[in-house]
Design an enzyme around this catalytic site. Structure first.
Site, PDB file in Angstrom:
ATOM      1  N   GLY A  23       0.791  -1.235   0.000  1.00 16.14           N
ATOM      2  CA  GLY A  23       0.000   0.000   0.000  1.00 16.14           C
ATOM      3  C   GLY A  23       0.817   1.276   0.000  1.00 16.14           C
ATOM      4  O   GLY A  23       0.314   2.317   0.432  1.00 16.14           O
ATOM      5  N   SER A  24       2.042   1.231  -0.536  1.00 18.03           N
ATOM      6  CA  SER A  24       2.817   2.475  -0.565  1.00 18.03           C
ATOM      7  C   SER A  24       2.171   3.491  -1.513  1.00 18.03           C
ATOM      8  O   SER A  24       2.229   4.704  -1.261  1.00 18.03           O
ATOM      9  CB  SER A  24       4.273   2.204  -0.965  1.00 18.03           C
ATOM     10  OG  SER A  24       4.375   1.807  -2.310  1.00 18.03           O
ATOM     11  N   ASN A  25       1.550   3.005  -2.571  1.00 21.16           N
ATOM     12  CA  ASN A  25       0.850   3.930  -3.478  1.00 21.16           C
ATOM     13  C   ASN A  25      -0.446   4.451  -2.866  1.00 21.16           C
ATOM     14  O   ASN A  25      -0.807   5.607  -3.064  1.00 21.16           O
ATOM     15  CB  ASN A  25       0.603   3.244  -4.822  1.00 21.16           C
ATOM     16  CG  ASN A  25       1.885   3.138  -5.628  1.00 21.16           C
ATOM     17  OD1 ASN A  25       2.355   4.123  -6.182  1.00 21.16           O
ATOM     18  ND2 ASN A  25       2.484   1.952  -5.640  1.00 21.16           N
ATOM     19  N   HIS A 120       0.436   0.527 -13.218  1.00 23.65           N
ATOM     20  CA  HIS A 120       1.278  -0.612 -13.590  1.00 23.65           C
ATOM     21  C   HIS A 120       2.729  -0.143 -13.674  1.00 23.65           C
ATOM     22  O   HIS A 120       3.012   0.873 -14.318  1.00 23.65           O
ATOM     23  CB  HIS A 120       0.826  -1.204 -14.925  1.00 23.65           C
ATOM     24  CG  HIS A 120       1.584  -2.431 -15.310  1.00 23.65           C
ATOM     25  ND1 HIS A 120       1.620  -3.561 -14.512  1.00 23.65           N
ATOM     26  CD2 HIS A 120       2.367  -2.706 -16.385  1.00 23.65           C
ATOM     27  CE1 HIS A 120       2.374  -4.479 -15.097  1.00 23.65           C
ATOM     28  NE2 HIS A 120       2.847  -3.991 -16.223  1.00 23.65           N
ATOM     29  N   GLU A 189       6.199   6.005  -9.243  1.00 23.40           N
ATOM     30  CA  GLU A 189       4.780   5.614  -9.146  1.00 23.40           C
ATOM     31  C   GLU A 189       4.026   6.549  -8.215  1.00 23.40           C
ATOM     32  O   GLU A 189       2.907   6.977  -8.523  1.00 23.40           O
ATOM     33  CB  GLU A 189       4.656   4.191  -8.588  1.00 23.40           C
ATOM     34  CG  GLU A 189       5.004   3.104  -9.555  1.00 23.40           C
ATOM     35  CD  GLU A 189       4.583   1.743  -9.025  1.00 23.40           C
ATOM     36  OE1 GLU A 189       3.850   1.062  -9.731  1.00 23.40           O
ATOM     37  OE2 GLU A 189       4.988   1.368  -7.904  1.00 23.40           O
TER      38      GLU A 189
HETATM   39  C1  GAR Z   1       3.044  -1.304  -7.467  1.00 22.35           C
HETATM   40  O1  GAR Z   1       4.329  -1.361  -8.007  1.00 22.35           O
HETATM   41  C2  GAR Z   1       1.995  -1.391  -8.561  1.00 22.35           C
HETATM   42  O2  GAR Z   1       2.357  -0.687  -9.710  1.00 22.35           O
HETATM   43  C3  GAR Z   1       1.970  -2.866  -8.813  1.00 22.35           C
HETATM   44  O3  GAR Z   1       1.941  -3.422  -7.518  1.00 22.35           O
HETATM   45  C4  GAR Z   1       2.750  -2.593  -6.669  1.00 22.35           C
HETATM   46  C5  GAR Z   1       2.002  -2.295  -5.398  1.00 22.35           C
HETATM   47  O4  GAR Z   1       2.841  -1.640  -4.482  1.00 22.35           O
HETATM   48  N1  GAR Z   1       0.863  -3.254  -9.616  1.00 22.35           N
HETATM   49  C6  GAR Z   1       0.976  -4.164 -10.579  1.00 22.35           C
HETATM   50  O5  GAR Z   1       1.981  -4.810 -10.780  1.00 22.35           O
HETATM   51  C7  GAR Z   1      -0.270  -4.368 -11.431  1.00 22.35           C
HETATM   52  N2  GAR Z   1       0.030  -5.275 -12.469  1.00 22.35           N
HETATM   53  P1  GAR Z   1       2.215  -0.940  -3.202  1.00 22.35           P
HETATM   54  O6  GAR Z   1       1.309  -1.977  -2.542  1.00 22.35           O
HETATM   55  O7  GAR Z   1       3.376  -0.594  -2.335  1.00 22.35           O
HETATM   56  O8  GAR Z   1       1.446   0.269  -3.652  1.00 22.35           O
END
Ligand code: GAR
Length: 208
Positions: A23-25, A120, A189
């Site tokens: 969930g960093s995004n 992505h 991202e």
């Molecule tokens: C992120 O890098 C996102 O782009 C990727 O999962 C990660 C989640 O990180 N999504 C995909 O690969 C979709 N195909 P987060 O949980 O730290 O936000």
């Protein structure tokens, strides 16, 4: 006569965030909403995993959460119906897939596809599916590519594909470890996702 104080109406856009992991995004969105960089509020966080770290981030920010693993549902469609049912009362203006690692089919897309965007960690058409950063890093080691990137796109039936809302290239460097590349991609991202959500909500074009 009794006077009734008018309740403050929150006019910010209502954003639902779907996650499966750290969930960093999601955190980048929470922070942007809190700082006012985004005129939006995260009204619900839905996770496909009960142990997703992003659920704690949401709770810490006082955001309602729903853990909705697919295990126990009869099939993909039943899981999607439950997802739609969880989202509907939240009246989202926009749904953001921020590390949501489940393919979404017709039941979800018919109801919410036109207002859903996906993040992505690769360029359009490259490395769809999981582990995109690691696959780009490995392709660079083999001399197959010299750059990767990050994109946010509108959601269609095809995985990690659809009209691009915002994209950013990330150069690849010789000798860089996968963890270091991952950290650089993540930073891009976090920035791009906030820009893309703003773009989608307002119609402005983000810088990249
Ligand atoms: C992120 O890098 C996102 O782009 C990727 O999962 C990660 C989640 O990180 N999504 C995909 O690969 C979709 N195909 P987060 O949980 O730290 O936000």
């Amino acid at each position: 006569m009794k006077s009734v104080a008018a309740a403050a109406v929150d006019t910010r856009s209502r954003v639902a965030v779907l996650i499966s992991g750290a969930g960093s995004n999601l955190q980048a969105l929470i922070d942007a909403c809190a700082s006012g960089a985004l005129s939006a509020q995260v009204v619900v966080v839905v996770s496909s995993r009960t142990d997703a770290g992003g659920l704690s981030r949401a709770r810490l920010a006082g955001i309602p959460t729903v853990a909705l693993p697919h295990v126990g549902f009869a099939d993909r469609d039943a899981h999607e119906r439950a997802l739609v049912a969880a989202l509907e009362p939240c009246r989202p203006d926009l749904i953001v897939l921020a590390g949501w690692m489940r393919v979404l089919g017709p039941t979800f897309l018919t109801r919410f596809g036109s207002r859903t965007i996906n993040l992505h960690p690769a360029l359009s058409g490259a490395f769809p599916g999981p582990n995109a950063i690691a696959r780009a890093w490995a392709a660079f080691q083999r001399g197959e590519i010299d750059r990767t990137g990050v994109m946010v796109h509108r959601v269609v039936a095809e995985v990690d594909a659809g009209p691009v809302v915002a994209v950013c290239e990330v150069a690849l460097h010789s000798g860089e470890s996968l963890p270091d590349l991952t950290a650089r991609v993540r930073a891009e991202e976090h920035r791009l996702l906030v820009d893309a959500v703003g773009l989608t909500l307002t119609g402005d074009v983000p810088d990249c």
